[in-house]
Design a protein around this motif. Structure first.
Motif, short mmCIF file in Angstrom:
data_model
loop_
_atom_site.label_atom_id
_atom_site.label_comp_id
_atom_site.label_asym_id
_atom_site.label_seq_id
_atom_site.Cartn_x
_atom_site.Cartn_y
_atom_site.Cartn_z
N ILE A 52 0.68 -1.40 -0.09
CA ILE A 52 0.18 0.02 -0.47
C ILE A 52 0.87 1.50 0.09
CG2 ILE A 52 -2.19 1.53 1.09
CD1 ILE A 52 -2.73 -0.77 2.34
N GLN A 53 1.02 2.79 -1.29
CA GLN A 53 0.98 2.90 -0.64
C GLN A 53 0.54 4.04 0.52
OE1 GLN A 53 4.38 4.00 -2.63
NE2 GLN A 53 4.15 5.99 -0.93
N SER A 54 1.06 4.66 0.96
CA SER A 54 0.33 5.74 2.22
C SER A 54 0.85 6.84 2.08
CB SER A 54 0.65 4.90 3.68
OG SER A 54 0.24 5.69 4.33
N GLY A 55 -0.41 8.39 1.82
CA GLY A 55 0.66 9.09 2.45
C GLY A 55 1.23 9.77 3.93
N LEU A 56 1.33 8.40 4.63
CA LEU A 56 2.04 9.12 5.95
C LEU A 56 3.50 8.57 6.18
CD1 LEU A 56 -1.27 7.92 8.60
CD2 LEU A 56 -0.07 10.10 8.45
N HIS A 57 3.55 7.32 5.19
CA HIS A 57 4.65 6.61 5.79
C HIS A 57 5.73 5.61 4.35
CE1 HIS A 57 7.77 4.86 8.55
NE2 HIS A 57 7.63 3.91 7.87
N ILE A 59 5.34 3.23 2.22
CA ILE A 59 5.12 2.53 1.16
C ILE A 59 4.86 1.39 2.74
CG2 ILE A 59 6.12 0.09 0.16
CD1 ILE A 59 7.42 1.58 -1.66
N ILE A 60 4.21 1.04 2.92
CA ILE A 60 3.15 -0.52 4.21
C ILE A 60 3.05 -1.48 3.42
CG2 ILE A 60 1.80 -0.77 5.59
CD1 ILE A 60 1.40 2.09 5.81
N ASN A 61 4.31 -2.47 3.67
CA ASN A 61 3.76 -4.00 2.49
C ASN A 61 2.90 -4.62 4.43
OD1 ASN A 61 4.94 -3.09 0.66
ND2 ASN A 61 7.18 -3.86 1.76
N ILE A 62 2.03 -5.63 4.08
CA ILE A 62 1.03 -6.03 4.48
C ILE A 62 0.88 -7.08 4.48
CG2 ILE A 62 -1.56 -6.40 6.13
CD1 ILE A 62 -1.09 -3.69 5.08
N HIS A 63 1.44 -8.51 5.31
CA HIS A 63 1.29 -10.40 4.59
C HIS A 63 0.11 -10.54 5.16
CE1 HIS A 63 6.06 -10.93 4.89
NE2 HIS A 63 5.51 -9.74 4.88
N LEU A 64 -0.98 -10.86 4.33
CA LEU A 64 -2.00 -11.43 4.45
C LEU A 64 -2.36 -12.46 5.40
CD1 LEU A 64 -3.87 -11.59 0.79
CD2 LEU A 64 -3.22 -10.24 2.88
N SER A 65 -1.11 -13.12 6.13
CA SER A 65 -1.54 -13.73 7.85
C SER A 65 -1.89 -13.16 8.90
CB SER A 65 0.45 -14.53 8.00
OG SER A 65 0.80 -13.30 8.41
N ASP A 161 8.98 9.36 7.57
CA ASP A 161 8.65 8.60 6.82
C ASP A 161 10.15 7.68 5.28
OD1 ASP A 161 7.94 7.36 3.49
OD2 ASP A 161 7.59 9.30 2.46
N GLY A 162 10.29 7.09 5.24
CA GLY A 162 11.61 6.08 4.76
C GLY A 162 11.60 5.21 4.75
N ASN A 163 12.07 3.78 5.01
CA ASN A 163 11.96 2.48 4.90
C ASN A 163 10.98 2.13 4.85
OD1 ASN A 163 15.12 2.65 4.55
ND2 ASN A 163 15.03 1.98 6.37
N PRO A 164 10.40 0.96 3.70
CA PRO A 164 9.11 -0.19 3.75
C PRO A 164 8.59 -0.01 5.50
CG PRO A 164 10.57 -0.24 2.33
CD PRO A 164 11.37 0.71 2.37
N TYR A 165 7.28 -0.18 5.74
CA TYR A 165 6.83 -0.45 7.03
C TYR A 165 6.00 -2.10 6.62
CZ TYR A 165 5.25 -0.07 11.62
OH TYR A 165 5.21 -1.04 13.28
N THR A 166 6.64 -2.24 7.38
CA THR A 166 5.99 -3.97 7.46
C THR A 166 5.37 -4.56 8.40
OG1 THR A 166 7.85 -4.61 5.43
CG2 THR A 166 6.61 -6.18 6.52
N ILE A 167 4.07 -5.44 8.45
CA ILE A 167 2.92 -5.75 9.51
C ILE A 167 2.66 -7.07 8.78
CG2 ILE A 167 0.88 -5.78 10.27
CD1 ILE A 167 0.67 -2.54 9.22
N GLY A 168 3.14 -7.65 9.17
CA GLY A 168 2.99 -9.42 9.36
C GLY A 168 3.89 -10.50 8.77
N HIS A 169 5.07 -9.96 9.57
CA HIS A 169 6.44 -10.78 9.00
C HIS A 169 6.92 -11.44 10.58
CE1 HIS A 169 8.27 -7.98 11.26
NE2 HIS A 169 7.61 -6.43 11.15
#
Length: 214
Positions: A52-57, A59-65, A161-169
């Motif tokens: 997801i491309q977010s205006g806050l941070h 790139i946000i990567n979300i694992h569907l797990s 805003d910097g490195n991509p933020y990942t959720i669910g890794h």
């Protein structure tokens, strides 16, 4: 430590405890096939990622797990029939998320000052707080799951805003499972202390009652 190893160790310990008769302390009265199904469902979706491309941070990567976490939260909310209990879970999740996320943000700026580990301190505190809020297994799982997502939301909003933020890794799952294990261990410890206090009080009362008057 490699990501995912902590979760594996805790899950192995949990299976051993369940097999040896400590099921209630690990998963309460939850059906084991449901727990296994949720875990298997999350494992199958672990490598599926939505960006997801977010205006806050950025790139946000979300694992569907994390859908497994959402299922646990929804199931706990559905099983909570009293509005007061549901409100307690919501407020507790927000508090756990705020504190957990604040620790994560603080360590992102200065990871030198920590208690156990920069990645573990947040979930450890979150687990202890969860045990203080409730001792029910479904509610604890829901509070930790929702609290972890709330912590992510706070970090996304606060961190620059910097490195991509990942959720669910895998590292994210390590923190969630560590928080749940901490909550269950704290609840079990509190119960043991309560039982010991009652027995000590009963013993002292019996001893005083058995004394003959002088």
């Amino acid at each position: 430590m490699n990501t995912g190893y902590l979760s594996l160790w805790i899950l192995i310990i949990a299976v051993i405890l369940i097999v040896t008769g400590w099921r209630e302390q690990v998963v309460g009265h939850s059906k084991l096939w449901l727990v296994a199904a949720a875990a298997g469902f999350s494992l199958m979706l672990q490598h599926e990622v939505v960006t997801i491309q977010s205006g806050l941070h950025g790139i946000i990567n979300i694992h569907l797990s994390i859908i497994g976490v959402l299922i646990v939260v929804a199931a706990a909310a559905r099983g909570t029939r009293q509005a007061a209990s549901l409100l307690l879970c919501v407020v507790s999740s927000l508090l756990v998320g705020i504190i957990w996320g604040s620790v994560r943000i603080m360590y992102s700026y200065d990871p030198v000052l920590y208690v156990f580990h920069p990645t573990w301190d947040g979930p450890l505190i979150g687990g202890l707080l969860t045990a203080a809020f409730t001792t029910k297994v479904p509610n604890q799982a829901a509070i930790i799951g929702a609290g972890a997502l709330a912590a992510d939301a706070l970090a996304i909003i606060w961190l620059p805003d910097g490195n991509p933020y990942t959720i669910g890794h895998l590292s994210w799952w390590d923190t969630c499972i560590l928080a749940y294990a901490t909550a269950r261990a704290a609840s079990a410890g509190g119960r043991l202390v309560s039982i010991a206090a009652v027995r000590l009080r009963t013993s002292l009362t019996n001893n005083r009652g058995g004394q003959s008057p002088s």
